[in-house]
Design an enzyme around this catalytic site. Structure first.
Site, mmCIF file in Angstrom:
data_model
loop_
_atom_site.group_PDB
_atom_site.id
_atom_site.type_symbol
_atom_site.label_atom_id
_atom_site.label_comp_id
_atom_site.label_asym_id
_atom_site.label_seq_id
_atom_site.Cartn_x
_atom_site.Cartn_y
_atom_site.Cartn_z
ATOM 1 N N TYR A 1 3.372 9.002 -11.550
ATOM 2 C CA TYR A 1 2.426 8.201 -10.777
ATOM 3 C C TYR A 1 1.797 7.129 -11.660
ATOM 4 C CZ TYR A 1 -1.408 7.163 -7.544
ATOM 5 O OH TYR A 1 -2.287 6.532 -6.693
ATOM 6 N N SER A 2 1.279 7.540 -12.822
ATOM 7 C CA SER A 2 0.682 6.565 -13.734
ATOM 8 C C SER A 2 1.695 5.509 -14.169
ATOM 9 C CB SER A 2 0.109 7.266 -14.971
ATOM 10 O OG SER A 2 -1.138 7.857 -14.696
ATOM 11 N N ALA A 3 2.906 5.955 -14.520
ATOM 12 C CA ALA A 3 3.934 5.012 -14.975
ATOM 13 C C ALA A 3 4.254 3.988 -13.899
ATOM 14 C CB ALA A 3 5.190 5.777 -15.382
ATOM 15 N N SER B 1 -4.319 2.280 -8.716
ATOM 16 C CA SER B 1 -5.123 3.482 -8.916
ATOM 17 C C SER B 1 -5.768 3.410 -10.296
ATOM 18 C CB SER B 1 -4.223 4.714 -8.832
ATOM 19 O OG SER B 1 -4.847 5.862 -9.343
ATOM 20 N N LYS C 1 2.345 2.995 -11.412
ATOM 21 C CA LYS C 1 1.215 2.101 -11.171
ATOM 22 C C LYS C 1 1.037 1.105 -12.323
ATOM 23 C CE LYS C 1 0.026 3.733 -7.152
ATOM 24 N NZ LYS C 1 0.241 2.920 -5.918
ATOM 25 N N ASN D 1 0.801 -1.218 0.000
ATOM 26 C CA ASN D 1 0.000 0.000 0.000
ATOM 27 C C ASN D 1 0.835 1.269 0.000
ATOM 28 O OD1 ASN D 1 -2.462 1.735 0.745
ATOM 29 N ND2 ASN D 1 -1.126 2.021 2.513
ATOM 30 N N ALA D 2 2.087 1.185 0.437
ATOM 31 C CA ALA D 2 2.928 2.388 0.496
ATOM 32 C C ALA D 2 2.979 3.039 -0.876
ATOM 33 C CB ALA D 2 4.334 2.025 0.968
#
Length: 271
Positions: free
Chosen positions: A154-156, A141, A158, A90-91
């Site tokens: 962030y997208s990359a 996400s 995830k 979760n981190a």
């Protein structure tokens, strides 16, 4: 969530937000929770609260970007409870800046926490999860389903997490390991306050209306339901499910919708 009773659950990023909510909610129904996060005083606060309510808990200070910390967290679980049934990675760390303006150190940091943190923890939990035929969960996400403008790193990270978890699932197809990618929508947690800006400094405040967001407790319950059903992909709200479906047929439409929504944020970098 009664099926979690006596399960040993390791949770990273457990000192606040979704991680804290999962720790408290799962301990409440009898799970044995093992908590990892960087801030010892906050870990102790969460652990003391669980203990005061009669729950079973252990914790280890863990920076998920450090392989040795992740190893020690899993050893903490084994030393205290002799097994690991569920690992919840979760981190996480977010960002808000256009790639044009962004220092590349920001993207490296996002990958270190969100992707490598998942890899590091999985490496040292995997044999125990295989023995228990347990569950490996990554908190991703909607940004891991479709590129989110202003959140390139962030997208990359995830997307990378999803690819890693998908492959772990295939490799363990005959070993009974359950692997799930969970995708909350925007959630009222402090991950947005610590989100990085273009130069790597923390955002410090959220541009979004928290009243319309999911609560960490809601996320905790939906994740538990996904684990019980041994789902592959856990989408938590209407927008996420719509994105996943519409992208298959009209990806260009999703591009335009995401752009329009993110451009409406106060002080949006897209304006």
């Amino acid at each position: 969530m009664k099926f979690l009773k006596d399960r040993v659950i390791v949770i990273t990023g457990a000192s606040s937000g979704i991680g804290e909510a999962m720790a408290k909610e799962y301990a409440k129904v009898g799970a044995k929770v093992v908590l990892g996060a960087r801030r010892q005083e906050e870990l102790k606060r969460v652990a003391d609260d669980i203990t005061a309510r009669g729950g079973k808990v252990a914790y280890s200070v863990c920076d998920v970007t450090k392989e040795e910390d992740c190893k020690q967290l899993m050893e903490c679980a084994i030393q205290n409870f002799q097994r690991i049934d569920i690992l919840i990675c979760n981190a996480g760390l977010s960002m808000r800046a256009l790639f044009d303006d962004c220092d590349l150190k920001v993207l490296h940091r996002l990958m270190d926490v969100n992707f490598w943190g998942t890899v590091n923890c999985t490496k040292y939990a995997l044999k125990h999860l295989q023995e228990s035929r347990g569950s490996l969960v990554g908190i991703s996400s909607v940004a891991g389903i479709h590129g989110l403008p202003g959140r390139t790193g962030y997208s990359a990270s995830k997307y990378a997490m999803t690819g890693f978890l998908d492959t772990i699932r295939v490799e363990n197809l005959k070993k009974g390991l359950h692997v799930m990618t969970a995708c909350p929508g925007f959630t009222a947690s402090n991950v947005r306050f610590s989100a990085l800006t273009a130069d790597g400094s923390q955002q410090g405040e959220t541009p979004r209306n928290e009243d319309k967001m999911m609560t960490p407790e809601e996320v905790a319950h939906i994740v538990a339901k996904g684990i019980r059903r041994r789902k592959r992909l856990c989408l938590m709200e209407r927008e996420g499910r719509a994105t996943h479906f519409v992208k298959k047929f009209f990806p260009g439409l999703v591009d335009r919708l995401f752009y329009a929504v993110m451009a409406k944020e106060p002080d949006s970098p897209l304006k």
